[in-house]
Write a protein that holds these residues in place. Structure first.
Motif, PDB file in Angstrom:
ATOM      1  N   VAL A  62      46.798  50.732 -15.186  1.00 10.79           N
ATOM      2  CA  VAL A  62      48.146  50.502 -14.868  1.00 10.79           C
ATOM      3  C   VAL A  62      48.978  51.004 -15.973  1.00 10.79           C
ATOM      4  CG1 VAL A  62      49.905  48.482 -14.397  1.00 10.79           C
ATOM      5  CG2 VAL A  62      47.326  48.213 -13.799  1.00 10.79           C
ATOM      6  N   VAL A  63      50.126  51.837 -15.366  1.00 11.31           N
ATOM      7  CA  VAL A  63      50.905  52.617 -16.190  1.00 11.31           C
ATOM      8  C   VAL A  63      52.243  52.229 -15.623  1.00 11.31           C
ATOM      9  CG1 VAL A  63      49.378  54.575 -16.679  1.00 11.31           C
ATOM     10  CG2 VAL A  63      51.138  54.648 -14.875  1.00 11.31           C
ATOM     11  N   ASP A  64      53.390  52.063 -16.818  1.00  6.35           N
ATOM     12  CA  ASP A  64      54.886  51.988 -16.402  1.00  6.35           C
ATOM     13  C   ASP A  64      55.471  53.195 -15.876  1.00  6.35           C
ATOM     14  OD1 ASP A  64      54.834  49.339 -17.081  1.00  6.35           O
ATOM     15  OD2 ASP A  64      55.136  49.651 -19.277  1.00  6.35           O
ATOM     16  N   SER A  65      56.474  53.024 -15.043  1.00  3.78           N
ATOM     17  CA  SER A  65      57.176  54.221 -14.394  1.00  3.78           C
ATOM     18  C   SER A  65      58.575  53.716 -14.122  1.00  3.78           C
ATOM     19  CB  SER A  65      56.394  54.771 -13.157  1.00  3.78           C
ATOM     20  OG  SER A  65      56.580  54.146 -12.195  1.00  3.78           O
ATOM     21  N   PRO A  66      59.397  54.692 -13.943  1.00  5.45           N
ATOM     22  CA  PRO A  66      60.892  54.281 -13.582  1.00  5.45           C
ATOM     23  C   PRO A  66      60.816  53.663 -12.337  1.00  5.45           C
ATOM     24  CG  PRO A  66      60.768  56.453 -14.485  1.00  5.45           C
ATOM     25  CD  PRO A  66      59.282  56.197 -14.119  1.00  5.45           C
ATOM     26  N   GLY A  84      58.579  51.303 -11.243  1.00  6.40           N
ATOM     27  CA  GLY A  84      57.721  49.988 -11.225  1.00  6.40           C
ATOM     28  C   GLY A  84      56.234  50.409 -11.850  1.00  6.40           C
ATOM     29  N   PRO A  85      55.467  49.373 -12.262  1.00  2.00           N
ATOM     30  CA  PRO A  85      54.048  49.752 -12.545  1.00  2.00           C
ATOM     31  C   PRO A  85      53.449  50.430 -11.530  1.00  2.00           C
ATOM     32  CG  PRO A  85      54.616  47.362 -13.005  1.00  2.00           C
ATOM     33  CD  PRO A  85      55.808  48.163 -12.040  1.00  2.00           C
ATOM     34  N   THR A 107      49.453  51.662 -10.291  1.00  2.78           N
ATOM     35  CA  THR A 107      48.008  51.455 -10.335  1.00  2.78           C
ATOM     36  C   THR A 107      47.263  52.862 -10.105  1.00  2.78           C
ATOM     37  OG1 THR A 107      47.925  49.020  -9.982  1.00  2.78           O
ATOM     38  CG2 THR A 107      45.898  50.358  -9.868  1.00  2.78           C
ATOM     39  N   VAL A 155      52.181  51.948  -6.158  1.00  4.49           N
ATOM     40  CA  VAL A 155      53.112  51.071  -6.712  1.00  4.49           C
ATOM     41  C   VAL A 155      52.549  49.339  -6.650  1.00  4.49           C
ATOM     42  CG1 VAL A 155      55.531  50.325  -6.339  1.00  4.49           C
ATOM     43  CG2 VAL A 155      54.723  52.750  -5.844  1.00  4.49           C
ATOM     44  N   HIS A 156      53.012  48.693  -7.371  1.00  3.61           N
ATOM     45  CA  HIS A 156      52.153  47.219  -7.258  1.00  3.61           C
ATOM     46  C   HIS A 156      52.675  46.386  -6.290  1.00  3.61           C
ATOM     47  CE1 HIS A 156      50.475  46.410 -11.531  1.00  3.61           C
ATOM     48  NE2 HIS A 156      50.347  47.769 -11.223  1.00  3.61           N
ATOM     49  N   ASP A 181      54.074  61.421 -16.541  1.00  5.26           N
ATOM     50  CA  ASP A 181      55.354  61.238 -17.383  1.00  5.26           C
ATOM     51  C   ASP A 181      56.326  62.482 -17.172  1.00  5.26           C
ATOM     52  OD1 ASP A 181      54.554  58.687 -18.361  1.00  5.26           O
ATOM     53  OD2 ASP A 181      53.551  59.661 -20.211  1.00  5.26           O
ATOM     54  N   ARG A 234      62.928  53.029  -3.317  1.00  2.60           N
ATOM     55  CA  ARG A 234      62.153  53.804  -4.464  1.00  2.60           C
ATOM     56  C   ARG A 234      62.002  55.379  -3.727  1.00  2.60           C
ATOM     57  NH1 ARG A 234      58.637  49.248  -4.792  1.00  2.60           N
ATOM     58  NH2 ARG A 234      58.733  48.416  -6.908  1.00  2.60           N
TER      59      ARG A 234
END
Length: 171
Positions: A14-18, A20-21, A23, A38-39, A69, A159
């Motif tokens: 799981v990574v963060d992004s603009p 939202g998280p 997977t 997207v979560h 990123d 989004r």
């Protein structure tokens, strides 16, 4: 033919992004990304299908996280990580055509249906688009309705608008 998908060959992170998280799911057997979710995405796979948590040793997930990123920073327009999403032959054809929609551009469900040789299948294209398991990498946010507005499932309309604005560098 696509090999069967088994959660035991998968790992996720799981990574963060603009938006939202996210997977990120890698399949060792396919040696490819099989999920970017997207979560709160409506059409995502059940959690057990994500496999086991990554222990930080998956080079494929490292590369994907770095490319995401770069994408969100406006430094990457195409992804180079291997992608092999599970799906029907029709869905995979839709996703292949979708992957050809240029960064910062949009297409319609009808145009995408025509691109896969099924000009009357816009609704089926919409369903395949909403079930895209590798959103962002196969840019479902670049499909709009006949009026030119984002619609449908996947990461959600808000989004989709954010991603299109990011790609067009508009606020």
């Amino acid at each position: 033919m696509t090999p069967p998908v088994t959660p035991s060959t998968r790992r996720f992170r799981v990574v963060d992004s603009p938006i939202g998280p996210l997977t990120l799911t890698w399949d060792d057997e396919r040696d490819a990304v099989v999920g970017v979710h997207v979560h709160d995405q409506r059409e995502r796979e059940p959690d057990p299908a994500f496999g086991v948590p990554d222990d930080g040793a998956c080079a494929g997930l490292d590369a994907l996280a770095a490319e995401l990123d770069e994408y969100f920073a406006g430094e990457r327009e195409r992804f180079s990580v291997p992608v092999d999403p599970p799906g029907t032959a029709f869905s995979r054809a839709v996703w292949a055509a979708l992957a050809e929609v240029p960064y910062g551009s949009v297409t319609t469900y009808g145009a995408l249906a025509a691109a896969v040789g099924k000009p009357r299948a816009a609704q089926a294209v919409g369903t395949a688009n909403a079930r895209n398991p590798v959103s962002l990498l196969v840019p479902c946010h670049r499909v709009v309705n006949a009026a030119g507005e984002p619609s449908g499932g996947g990461p959600g309309i808000a989004r989709k608008r954010l991603l299109l604005a990011l790609e067009r560098r508009t606020p």
